[in-house]
Design a protein around this motif. Structure first.
Motif, short mmCIF file in Angstrom:
data_model
loop_
_atom_site.label_atom_id
_atom_site.label_comp_id
_atom_site.label_asym_id
_atom_site.label_seq_id
_atom_site.Cartn_x
_atom_site.Cartn_y
_atom_site.Cartn_z
N SER A 1 0.82 -1.21 0.00
CA SER A 1 0.00 0.00 0.00
C SER A 1 0.85 1.26 0.00
O SER A 1 0.35 2.33 -0.30
N ARG A 2 2.13 1.12 0.33
CA ARG A 2 3.04 2.27 0.35
C ARG A 2 4.28 1.90 -0.46
O ARG A 2 5.11 1.13 0.01
N PRO A 3 4.45 2.43 -1.65
CA PRO A 3 5.64 2.11 -2.45
C PRO A 3 6.91 2.41 -1.66
O PRO A 3 6.99 3.42 -0.96
N LEU A 4 7.89 1.53 -1.77
CA LEU A 4 9.13 1.71 -1.02
C LEU A 4 9.91 2.89 -1.58
O LEU A 4 10.36 2.87 -2.73
N ARG A 5 10.09 3.92 -0.75
CA ARG A 5 10.80 5.12 -1.17
C ARG A 5 12.26 5.10 -0.77
O ARG A 5 13.12 5.58 -1.50
N LYS A 6 12.54 4.57 0.44
CA LYS A 6 13.90 4.68 0.98
C LYS A 6 14.38 3.31 1.46
O LYS A 6 13.70 2.63 2.22
N LEU A 7 15.58 2.94 1.01
CA LEU A 7 16.20 1.67 1.36
C LEU A 7 17.44 1.94 2.21
O LEU A 7 18.33 2.69 1.80
N GLY A 8 17.48 1.32 3.38
CA GLY A 8 18.63 1.48 4.26
C GLY A 8 19.06 0.14 4.83
O GLY A 8 18.39 -0.88 4.67
N PHE A 9 20.21 0.15 5.50
CA PHE A 9 20.70 -1.06 6.16
C PHE A 9 21.29 -0.70 7.51
O PHE A 9 21.69 0.44 7.76
N LEU A 10 21.33 -1.71 8.38
CA LEU A 10 21.82 -1.55 9.76
C LEU A 10 22.93 -2.55 10.02
O LEU A 10 22.81 -3.73 9.67
N THR A 11 24.01 -2.10 10.65
CA THR A 11 25.10 -2.99 11.01
C THR A 11 25.50 -2.77 12.46
O THR A 11 25.37 -1.67 13.00
N ILE A 12 26.00 -3.83 13.10
CA ILE A 12 26.44 -3.75 14.49
C ILE A 12 27.91 -3.34 14.58
O ILE A 12 28.38 -2.87 15.61
N GLY A 13 28.68 -3.56 13.49
CA GLY A 13 30.09 -3.18 13.48
C GLY A 13 30.96 -4.02 14.40
O GLY A 13 31.65 -3.48 15.27
N LEU A 14 30.96 -5.32 14.22
CA LEU A 14 31.79 -6.19 15.06
C LEU A 14 33.27 -5.98 14.82
O LEU A 14 33.68 -5.59 13.72
N PHE A 15 34.07 -6.25 15.84
CA PHE A 15 35.52 -6.15 15.69
C PHE A 15 36.22 -7.16 16.59
O PHE A 15 35.64 -7.68 17.53
N ASP A 16 37.48 -7.41 16.26
CA ASP A 16 38.34 -8.29 17.05
C ASP A 16 38.98 -7.46 18.15
O ASP A 16 39.56 -6.40 17.88
N ALA B 1 41.64 -7.80 19.65
CA ALA B 1 43.08 -7.63 19.44
C ALA B 1 43.39 -6.67 18.30
O ALA B 1 44.52 -6.20 18.18
N ASP B 2 42.38 -6.37 17.48
CA ASP B 2 42.59 -5.49 16.32
C ASP B 2 41.31 -4.71 16.03
O ASP B 2 40.68 -4.90 14.99
N PRO B 3 40.89 -3.83 16.93
CA PRO B 3 39.60 -3.14 16.77
C PRO B 3 39.55 -2.22 15.57
O PRO B 3 38.47 -1.96 15.03
N GLY B 4 40.69 -1.71 15.14
CA GLY B 4 40.69 -0.78 14.02
C GLY B 4 40.15 -1.40 12.75
O GLY B 4 39.44 -0.74 11.98
N ARG B 5 40.47 -2.67 12.52
CA ARG B 5 40.04 -3.30 11.28
C ARG B 5 38.51 -3.41 11.21
O ARG B 5 37.90 -3.17 10.18
N GLY B 6 37.87 -3.77 12.34
CA GLY B 6 36.42 -3.87 12.36
C GLY B 6 35.75 -2.53 12.14
O GLY B 6 34.74 -2.43 11.42
N VAL C 1 23.96 2.42 12.42
CA VAL C 1 24.88 1.68 13.29
C VAL C 1 24.21 1.49 14.64
O VAL C 1 23.56 2.40 15.16
N ARG C 2 24.38 0.31 15.20
CA ARG C 2 23.76 -0.01 16.49
C ARG C 2 24.78 0.09 17.62
O ARG C 2 25.92 -0.31 17.47
N HIS C 3 24.35 0.64 18.75
CA HIS C 3 25.21 0.74 19.93
C HIS C 3 25.45 -0.63 20.56
O HIS C 3 24.51 -1.42 20.70
N ARG C 4 26.67 -0.89 20.98
CA ARG C 4 27.00 -2.07 21.77
C ARG C 4 28.00 -1.66 22.84
O ARG C 4 29.15 -1.35 22.54
N HIS C 5 27.55 -1.64 24.11
CA HIS C 5 28.42 -1.25 25.21
C HIS C 5 29.04 -2.48 25.87
O HIS C 5 28.36 -3.48 26.11
N LEU C 6 30.35 -2.39 26.16
CA LEU C 6 31.10 -3.46 26.81
C LEU C 6 30.98 -4.77 26.04
O LEU C 6 30.94 -5.86 26.62
N GLN C 7 30.91 -4.65 24.72
CA GLN C 7 30.92 -5.79 23.82
C GLN C 7 31.89 -5.50 22.70
O GLN C 7 32.49 -4.43 22.63
N TYR C 8 32.03 -6.46 21.77
CA TYR C 8 32.94 -6.28 20.65
C TYR C 8 32.18 -5.82 19.41
O TYR C 8 32.35 -6.34 18.31
#
Length: 351
Positions: A5-20, A22-27, A48-55
């Motif tokens: 009933s509502r044509p799709l106007r906007k397409l987006g995506f969500l990521t959590i941004g996981l990282f290692d 030992a090497d957080p910069g790469r993630g 982007v989703r918030h993750r506190h005290l996680q990777y």
């Protein structure tokens, strides 16, 4: 295929941004590269989703500040920032700063509630005020007032060589209209509408026994997730000043497989199957109900989405990427979303 009933106007995506650890910069760098890829593919938004005290990324606002300098068009959002971890005044300053840096592209999404594992973290987070902190809607209202330019103090003007403002600086006038609330209950949907926010839906809703959701209870089976979510959207718009024009973003885990390798398809199917049991009944004291992850070709996914009661209520989406996949998997999924699934839903890439 039934039409939405509502044509799709906007397409987006969500990521959590996981990282290692030992090497957080790469993630973090891979998250920025995905946002850049999203812009090249014509996506309207990246979240982007918030993750506190996680990777996973603990400071999306900082990451989006970096993304704002590597992109020119794509909207940048948080989905969501749990305000129990934040000081509304300081967050308002950070959000306004990134909005200015991005040229007015920031879309902050927030939620309420005490911080996760609050008893374990309150000594570090609020050592002197833990028992007095308000983790409800008042915290959101404070943030909205500050972002929208309500005075912080009764003092302004010059004091020696220093000049002071009585409102948050920098002030970004359009930001107040781009504030989103991430909610899964009727009360949250109503509150967000009454306060003129936009509404983020996700793959989680609260099962409530009310007149608005009575038809979704599922007397002969599990509650109907899509019907419950559609009721939330209708509740939100019924209380929003813009009514049916109020913005809603629909969000589920959606994994197109058009260009996936056999190994990727097997991994995606196994991921969804592992998470399926939590979708059959409300979970925990809060009676949270999770939506099944959608995996298949874009044609199959489009048919399922067009049949989804809540999807038919929205003309914007922010599909969530699975949390634990490899960068190459995300490239394949985003490419299929933009080139196959989006067009199957009536969407056209941004210029």
């Amino acid at each position: 295929m039934p039409s939405t009933s509502r044509p799709l106007r906007k397409l987006g995506f969500l990521t959590i941004g996981l990282f290692d650890a030992a090497d957080p910069g790469r993630g973090h760098e891979s998250t920025l590269r995905l946002i850049e890829l999203g812009e090249r593919l014509g996506f309207d938004s990246a979240w982007v989703r918030h993750r506190h005290l996680q990777y996973g990324i603990s400071s999306p606002v900082a990451v989006l500040a970096a993304a704002s300098q590597r992109t020119r068009r794509i909207q940048l959002g948080t989905a969501v920032t749990p305000l129990g971890w934040e000081n509304p005044l300081r967050l308002a300053e950070d959000l306004a700063t990134v909005d200015v840096l991005s040229g007015g592209r920031l879309n902050p999404g927030v939620s309420v509630g005490p911080p996760t594992h609050f008893d374990q973290v309150k000594g570090a987070l609020y050592p002197d005020t833990a028992d007095a902190e308000d983790f409800g809607y008042e915290r959101v209202r404070r943030l909205l007032d500050l972002v929208r330019g309500k005075p912080v103090t009764d003092f302004s003007g010059a004091e020696g060589f220093e000049v002071y403002s009585d409102i948050v600086q920098p002030h970004s006038p359009g930001l107040g209209r781009r504030m989103w609330y991430g909610g899964g209950s009727l009360r949250s949907a109503r509150w967000a509408g009454e306060h003129g926010m936009n509404f983020l839906t996700s793959s989680v809703v609260k099962v409530e026994t009310t007149a608005a959701t009575a038809d979704a209870e599922g007397a002969d089976g599990p509650p109907d997730f899509a019907a419950i979510q559609a009721a939330l959207i209708r509740e939100f718009r019924a209380h929003h000043p813009d009514g049916e024009a109020a913005r809603v973003s629909h969000g589920l885990v959606v994994i197109p497989t058009d260009s996936a390798s056999p190994a990727q398809r097997a991994k995606y199917a196994e991921y969804a199957a592992r998470r399926l049991p939590r979708t059959t009944a409300p979970q925990g004291p809060a009676r949270q109900l999770f939506a099944p992850d959608l995996v298949g070709t874009s044609a199959e996914l489009a048919e399922r989405l067009h049949a989804h009661a809540a999807f038919r209520e929205a003309d914007e989406v922010a599909f969530a990427l699975p949390f634990t996949f490899a960068y190459e998997d995300y490239v394949q999924i985003l490419t299929d979303m933009a080139t196959k699934l989006g067009p199957a839903l009536g969407w056209r890439p941004a210029g």
